[in-house]
Design an enzyme around this catalytic site. Sequence first.
Site, PDB file in Angstrom:
ATOM      1  N   ILE A 140      42.960 111.899 -53.135  1.00 14.46           N
ATOM      2  CA  ILE A 140      43.110 113.036 -54.044  1.00 14.46           C
ATOM      3  C   ILE A 140      43.856 114.178 -53.364  1.00 14.46           C
ATOM      4  O   ILE A 140      44.659 114.882 -53.996  1.00 14.46           O
ATOM      5  CB  ILE A 140      41.733 113.495 -54.554  1.00 14.46           C
ATOM      6  CG1 ILE A 140      41.122 112.416 -55.456  1.00 14.46           C
ATOM      7  CG2 ILE A 140      41.847 114.815 -55.318  1.00 14.46           C
ATOM      8  CD1 ILE A 140      42.013 111.993 -56.622  1.00 14.46           C
ATOM      9  N   PHE A 153      36.932 116.433 -59.191  1.00 11.06           N
ATOM     10  CA  PHE A 153      36.488 115.069 -58.936  1.00 11.06           C
ATOM     11  C   PHE A 153      36.596 114.644 -57.482  1.00 11.06           C
ATOM     12  O   PHE A 153      37.155 115.349 -56.657  1.00 11.06           O
ATOM     13  CB  PHE A 153      37.127 114.037 -59.866  1.00 11.06           C
ATOM     14  CG  PHE A 153      38.618 113.980 -59.978  1.00 11.06           C
ATOM     15  CD1 PHE A 153      39.173 113.490 -61.147  1.00 11.06           C
ATOM     16  CD2 PHE A 153      39.460 114.348 -58.941  1.00 11.06           C
ATOM     17  CE1 PHE A 153      40.555 113.380 -61.274  1.00 11.06           C
ATOM     18  CE2 PHE A 153      40.821 114.234 -59.061  1.00 11.06           C
ATOM     19  CZ  PHE A 153      41.372 113.755 -60.235  1.00 11.06           C
ATOM     20  N   GLU A 154      35.966 113.484 -57.165  1.00 11.96           N
ATOM     21  CA  GLU A 154      35.727 112.994 -55.795  1.00 11.96           C
ATOM     22  C   GLU A 154      34.905 114.004 -54.994  1.00 11.96           C
ATOM     23  O   GLU A 154      35.089 114.163 -53.795  1.00 11.96           O
ATOM     24  CB  GLU A 154      37.027 112.672 -55.049  1.00 11.96           C
ATOM     25  CG  GLU A 154      38.081 111.880 -55.777  1.00 11.96           C
ATOM     26  CD  GLU A 154      37.638 110.548 -56.338  1.00 11.96           C
ATOM     27  OE1 GLU A 154      36.490 110.442 -56.797  1.00 11.96           O
ATOM     28  OE2 GLU A 154      38.459 109.632 -56.375  1.00 11.96           O
ATOM     29  N   GLY A 155      34.001 114.693 -55.673  1.00 11.94           N
ATOM     30  CA  GLY A 155      33.185 115.717 -55.038  1.00 11.94           C
ATOM     31  C   GLY A 155      33.809 117.074 -55.252  1.00 11.94           C
ATOM     32  O   GLY A 155      34.936 117.330 -54.803  1.00 11.94           O
ATOM     33  N   ARG A 180      38.786 110.904 -51.101  1.00  5.70           N
ATOM     34  CA  ARG A 180      39.122 112.331 -50.982  1.00  5.70           C
ATOM     35  C   ARG A 180      40.477 112.522 -50.333  1.00  5.70           C
ATOM     36  O   ARG A 180      41.225 113.436 -50.707  1.00  5.70           O
ATOM     37  CB  ARG A 180      38.016 113.048 -50.202  1.00  5.70           C
ATOM     38  CG  ARG A 180      36.781 113.272 -51.047  1.00  5.70           C
ATOM     39  CD  ARG A 180      35.552 113.620 -50.243  1.00  5.70           C
ATOM     40  NE  ARG A 180      34.402 113.715 -51.142  1.00  5.70           N
ATOM     41  CZ  ARG A 180      33.141 113.556 -50.783  1.00  5.70           C
ATOM     42  NH1 ARG A 180      32.840 113.300 -49.511  1.00  5.70           N
ATOM     43  NH2 ARG A 180      32.175 113.652 -51.681  1.00  5.70           N
TER      44      ARG A 180
END
Length: 381
Positions: A247, A363-365, A244
């Site tokens: 990102i 993405f990545e949560g 995260r």
Amino acid sequence: MPADRMPPTPEAADLLALTRDIARGELADRAAEDEAAEKFPRDVFALLGETGFLGLPYPERFGGGDQPFEVYLQVLEELSSAWMTVGVGLSVHTMACYPLAAFGTEEQRERWLPELISGRLLGGYALSEAHAGSDAAALSTRATREEDAYLVNGTKTWITHGGVADFYTLMARTSDDGARGISCLLVDGTTSGLAAAPPERKMGLTGSPTTELRFVDARVPTDRLIGAEGDGLKIALSALDSGRLGIAACAVGLAQAALDLAVEYAKQRTQFGKPIIEFQGLEFLLADMATAVHTARTAYLDGARRRDAGRSFGFQASVAKLAATDAAMKVTTDAVQVLGGAGYTRDFPAERFMREAKVLQIFEGTNQIQRMLIGRHLAKS
């Protein structure tokens, strides 16, 4: 270099200068053409490997760059400002290497980590499934142990570098014990029984292939189990915290590129006899864009410095990911507005920046998941 991004050491300053040279000299001029052609720039990752960028935050004794995470993230930002496919690709590769580096045995690290981070190989991270995206504990891809190997069956979705990666870090179910039944496997990309579906047709990041991965009795040796059986979800969530931050740095790079484009255009475009940047309405819009970029950069650097100090940083990672990706979406949208009709055409990169920004909120949560994680942290504090 933005004034608020200060390298912590002279070595880091030199590394970022090299990154900037590569970004401006090798990436920026070809990004639009390759994205339009949906062409994956594998040669760029080979170049990054040759210069040591694919192992920056990992120990020097395994062939890594031994750089602080703070410096690695600034490299990601610089690359992303020139070409998002490359920045996101480096972030995903780094996250794919993390489980082995952080949870593998010493024997496993000595055997595989030098190869993974040397620059010759590119990684993918296989966690998500059609019905197990935000709810990672619900995944159903199964790894059944048979003597000295696991037989893997199932389908993974939304895999960055699907079909082009040399290895995948895979989360698969080894028992029916809920969240404690998931394990982590290091899978060779040429494994028999592993195949990638055709790439998804996406609105942005079209140079980066995103595919399903299909496993049909794919045989993975038991010595490729990372951590103990049942540790997979813990490993996955730990990797996502670092991912995260990656990102977030990519998002800041994209937002900075959009801001720079908008400012330069506003200085050159004239209306009513003067540059449009001199009109207060536009001046305020640009000021808000710059504030958003600065705030997001501060957030990811705060998380990175906590990580480098060995402190808990999950809360800061969620804050940074949320703030930076929301900022990227807003700043790129506003950049299109600054350019007016020109911003809506492919003659300028503003419209591509805007399309690329959207997936960063997913993405990545997803950012809804980040808000949930932040809220849970507040409830426990």
